[in-house]
Each structure stands twice: as structure tokens, then as C-alpha cells.
Motif scaffolding. Sequence first.
Motif, short mmCIF file in Angstrom:
data_model
loop_
_atom_site.label_atom_id
_atom_site.label_comp_id
_atom_site.label_asym_id
_atom_site.label_seq_id
_atom_site.Cartn_x
_atom_site.Cartn_y
_atom_site.Cartn_z
N GLU A 16 0.71 -1.17 0.22
CA GLU A 16 -0.10 -0.08 0.04
C GLU A 16 0.95 1.18 0.25
N HIS A 17 2.25 1.12 -0.20
CA HIS A 17 2.98 2.25 -0.12
C HIS A 17 2.82 3.29 -1.25
N ASN A 18 2.63 2.56 -2.42
CA ASN A 18 2.39 3.47 -3.71
C ASN A 18 0.82 3.19 -4.08
N LEU A 19 0.23 4.56 -4.00
CA LEU A 19 -1.16 4.78 -4.05
C LEU A 19 -1.63 4.10 -5.19
N VAL A 20 -1.12 4.37 -6.53
CA VAL A 20 -1.51 4.03 -7.75
C VAL A 20 -1.54 2.17 -7.74
N GLU A 21 -0.51 1.83 -7.44
CA GLU A 21 -0.34 0.32 -7.51
C GLU A 21 -1.27 -0.27 -6.47
N TRP A 22 -1.64 0.28 -5.39
CA TRP A 22 -2.62 -0.16 -4.49
C TRP A 22 -3.97 -0.08 -5.24
N PRO A 25 -5.71 -2.33 -8.91
CA PRO A 25 -6.58 -3.77 -8.97
C PRO A 25 -8.04 -3.35 -8.44
N HIS A 26 -8.45 -2.15 -7.86
CA HIS A 26 -9.73 -1.81 -7.45
C HIS A 26 -10.85 -1.24 -8.53
N PHE A 27 -9.92 -0.79 -9.54
CA PHE A 27 -10.66 -0.02 -10.52
C PHE A 27 -11.58 -0.95 -11.17
N ALA A 58 -9.30 5.96 -13.06
CA ALA A 58 -8.94 4.70 -13.97
C ALA A 58 -8.19 5.02 -15.22
N GLN A 59 -9.10 5.82 -16.09
CA GLN A 59 -8.82 6.09 -17.41
C GLN A 59 -7.35 7.08 -17.61
N CYS A 60 -7.17 7.84 -16.54
CA CYS A 60 -5.74 8.46 -16.34
C CYS A 60 -4.74 7.65 -16.21
N LEU A 61 -5.12 6.59 -15.44
CA LEU A 61 -3.85 5.68 -14.88
C LEU A 61 -3.86 4.40 -15.63
N SER A 62 -4.60 4.38 -16.76
CA SER A 62 -4.51 3.06 -17.60
C SER A 62 -3.28 2.98 -18.52
#
Length: 66
Positions: A16-22, A25-27, A58-62
Motif C-alpha cells: 500500500e506504499h504506492n497509491l497507484v499500484e494499490w 486492482p480496485h478499479f 482509472a482512465q488517467c492511470l490506464s
Amino acid sequence: MLTGRRSMDKNRPNGEHNLVEWARPHFGDKRRFHRLLDPRLEGHFSIKGAQKAIQLAAQCLSRPQI
């Protein structure tokens, strides 16, 4: 803004250190989207609005399809 978390937080548990990586999977799971929201909101938010904001994040981080 949605989570109330910092983008990097070494005080969080492993994984859970990195917000994006955490969050990534929830998106895809509409049943688990509540886990992405800041618990301090205590349910005081529009579900549709939160879902739209999560979709946008989610679209921004895809990752681009190659």
C-alpha cells in the motif's frame, strides 16, 4: 482526492506504499470501489459521482494498449 491518501506513504502496510499500484486492482471491481474512498467521508457522497470520479482516475492511470 478520492482516497485521502498520499501518493507515496511508507507508513502504510506493504503493498500500500504506492497509491497507484494499490488502487489499480480496485478499479475494475464495482463492488469494491468503496475501498478506494476516504473513510472520513463516512458515506456522505454521491455514489454515482464517486463512480464517475473513479472511472476518470482509472482512465488517467490506464496503461496504453500496444
